[in-house]
Motif scaffolding. Structure first.
Motif, PDB file in Angstrom:
ATOM      1  N   ALA A 106       0.825  -1.206   0.000  1.00  0.00           N
ATOM      2  CA  ALA A 106       0.000   0.000   0.000  1.00  0.00           C
ATOM      3  C   ALA A 106       0.864   1.262   0.000  1.00  0.00           C
ATOM      4  CB  ALA A 106      -0.914   0.004   1.216  1.00  0.00           C
ATOM      5  N   ASN A 107       0.402   2.247  -0.717  1.00  0.00           N
ATOM      6  CA  ASN A 107       0.995   3.587  -0.692  1.00  0.00           C
ATOM      7  C   ASN A 107      -0.003   4.515  -0.027  1.00  0.00           C
ATOM      8  OD1 ASN A 107       3.432   3.047  -2.150  1.00  0.00           O
ATOM      9  ND2 ASN A 107       2.155   2.847  -3.989  1.00  0.00           N
ATOM     10  N   PHE A 108       0.486   5.404   0.821  1.00  0.00           N
ATOM     11  CA  PHE A 108      -0.380   6.293   1.586  1.00  0.00           C
ATOM     12  C   PHE A 108      -0.041   7.743   1.296  1.00  0.00           C
ATOM     13  CE2 PHE A 108       0.294   2.433   4.047  1.00  0.00           C
ATOM     14  CZ  PHE A 108      -0.995   2.042   4.338  1.00  0.00           C
ATOM     15  N   ASP A 109      -1.072   8.541   1.183  1.00  0.00           N
ATOM     16  CA  ASP A 109      -0.950   9.997   1.104  1.00  0.00           C
ATOM     17  C   ASP A 109      -1.935  10.518   2.132  1.00  0.00           C
ATOM     18  OD1 ASP A 109      -0.410  12.606   0.301  1.00  0.00           O
ATOM     19  OD2 ASP A 109      -1.918  12.556  -1.289  1.00  0.00           O
ATOM     20  N   PHE A 110      -1.501  11.396   3.003  1.00  0.00           N
ATOM     21  CA  PHE A 110      -2.405  11.856   4.051  1.00  0.00           C
ATOM     22  C   PHE A 110      -2.166  13.331   4.339  1.00  0.00           C
ATOM     23  CE2 PHE A 110       1.399  10.110   5.907  1.00  0.00           C
ATOM     24  CZ  PHE A 110       1.774  11.068   6.835  1.00  0.00           C
ATOM     25  N   GLY A 111      -3.133  13.936   5.001  1.00  0.00           N
ATOM     26  CA  GLY A 111      -3.014  15.346   5.357  1.00  0.00           C
ATOM     27  C   GLY A 111      -4.278  15.861   5.987  1.00  0.00           C
ATOM     28  N   GLU A 112      -4.337  17.174   6.119  1.00  0.00           N
ATOM     29  CA  GLU A 112      -5.504  17.840   6.690  1.00  0.00           C
ATOM     30  C   GLU A 112      -6.400  18.319   5.561  1.00  0.00           C
ATOM     31  OE1 GLU A 112      -4.168  20.923   9.312  1.00  0.00           O
ATOM     32  OE2 GLU A 112      -3.237  19.498  10.671  1.00  0.00           O
ATOM     33  N   GLN A 113      -7.676  18.424   5.876  1.00  0.00           N
ATOM     34  CA  GLN A 113      -8.655  18.859   4.889  1.00  0.00           C
ATOM     35  C   GLN A 113      -9.788  19.561   5.609  1.00  0.00           C
ATOM     36  OE1 GLN A 113      -9.531  16.200   1.691  1.00  0.00           O
ATOM     37  NE2 GLN A 113     -11.716  16.615   1.809  1.00  0.00           N
ATOM     38  N   THR A 114     -10.410  20.524   4.946  1.00  0.00           N
ATOM     39  CA  THR A 114     -11.597  21.189   5.486  1.00  0.00           C
ATOM     40  C   THR A 114     -12.763  20.886   4.565  1.00  0.00           C
ATOM     41  OG1 THR A 114     -10.279  22.955   6.457  1.00  0.00           O
ATOM     42  CG2 THR A 114     -12.619  23.398   6.156  1.00  0.00           C
TER      43      THR A 114
END
Length: 191
Positions: A106-114
């Motif tokens: 698996a490859n992951f991309d993550f962060g904050e979002q509104t």
């Protein structure tokens, strides 16, 4: 882009979103049970509404495209006091990738979002083997007077764009009634 033009675009976008989320639409269903209220499209289905000892309430829904939506309302005491948005997001990713082979590929991309005025977190997961798939999990922690409410949205990539407006409207419509006070969560997003 000038500051004034940006403000005008945001204002017009807000008006469009509010009018698109009008709860009087024939294509929507109002849900109200045991202090939780929200509006969903008629083609979404409530799979379960479970209350565990008054300390943890889970409402699970499925969209017309097979995406999963969940509401978890917790009284933040005892074992639930340690649950935060990061912990919840990790649990959902672990559930979505139940085998070591899936996790390893698996490859992951993550962060904050509104979304709809609420700050949250997202994880985009893409796997190549043994099963190729790509999906998005978003989580939002919405404060209430009696604890915290988490809203989680999990959808396959091809369906993300199709469900954006429905999920915005759903998130805006959630209202939790705790004790004697009705707590509209959409007002908390602007704090």
């Amino acid at each position: 882009m000038t500051h004034k033009l940006l403000i005008q675009i945001l204002f017009i976008s807000a008006i469009i979103c509010v009018s698109a989320c009008d709860g009087n639409d024939d294509g929507q269903t109002n849900y109200s049970k045991n202090g939780v209220e929200f509006v969903i499209p008629k083609d979404w289905e409530i799979l379960e509404d479970t209350n565990i000892n008054g300390a943890h309430r889970t409402i699970n829904l499925i969209t017309s495209h097979g995406s999963l939506v969940g509401i978890d309302t917790l009284n933040l005491s005892g074992s639930y006091a340690r649950i935060d948005i990061n912990t919840l997001l990790k649990r959902h990713v672990a559930s979505a990738l139940p085998t070591e082979a899936l996790k390893a590929n698996a490859n992951f991309d993550f962060g904050e979002q509104t979304r709809a005025g609420h700050k949250g977190m997202f994880v985009h997961v893409a796997t190549s083997a043994p099963i190729a798939s790509s999906f998005l999990i978003e989580a939002y922690q919405l404060p209430t007077d009696t604890g915290s409410t988490f809203v989680v949205y999990s959808t396959p990539d091809p369906e993300v764009d199709l469900l954006q407006n429905d999920f915005d409207c759903f998130l805006q419509s959630i209202s939790i009634v705790g004790g004697d006070t009705a707590q509209s969560l959409k007002n908390h997003g602007n704090r």
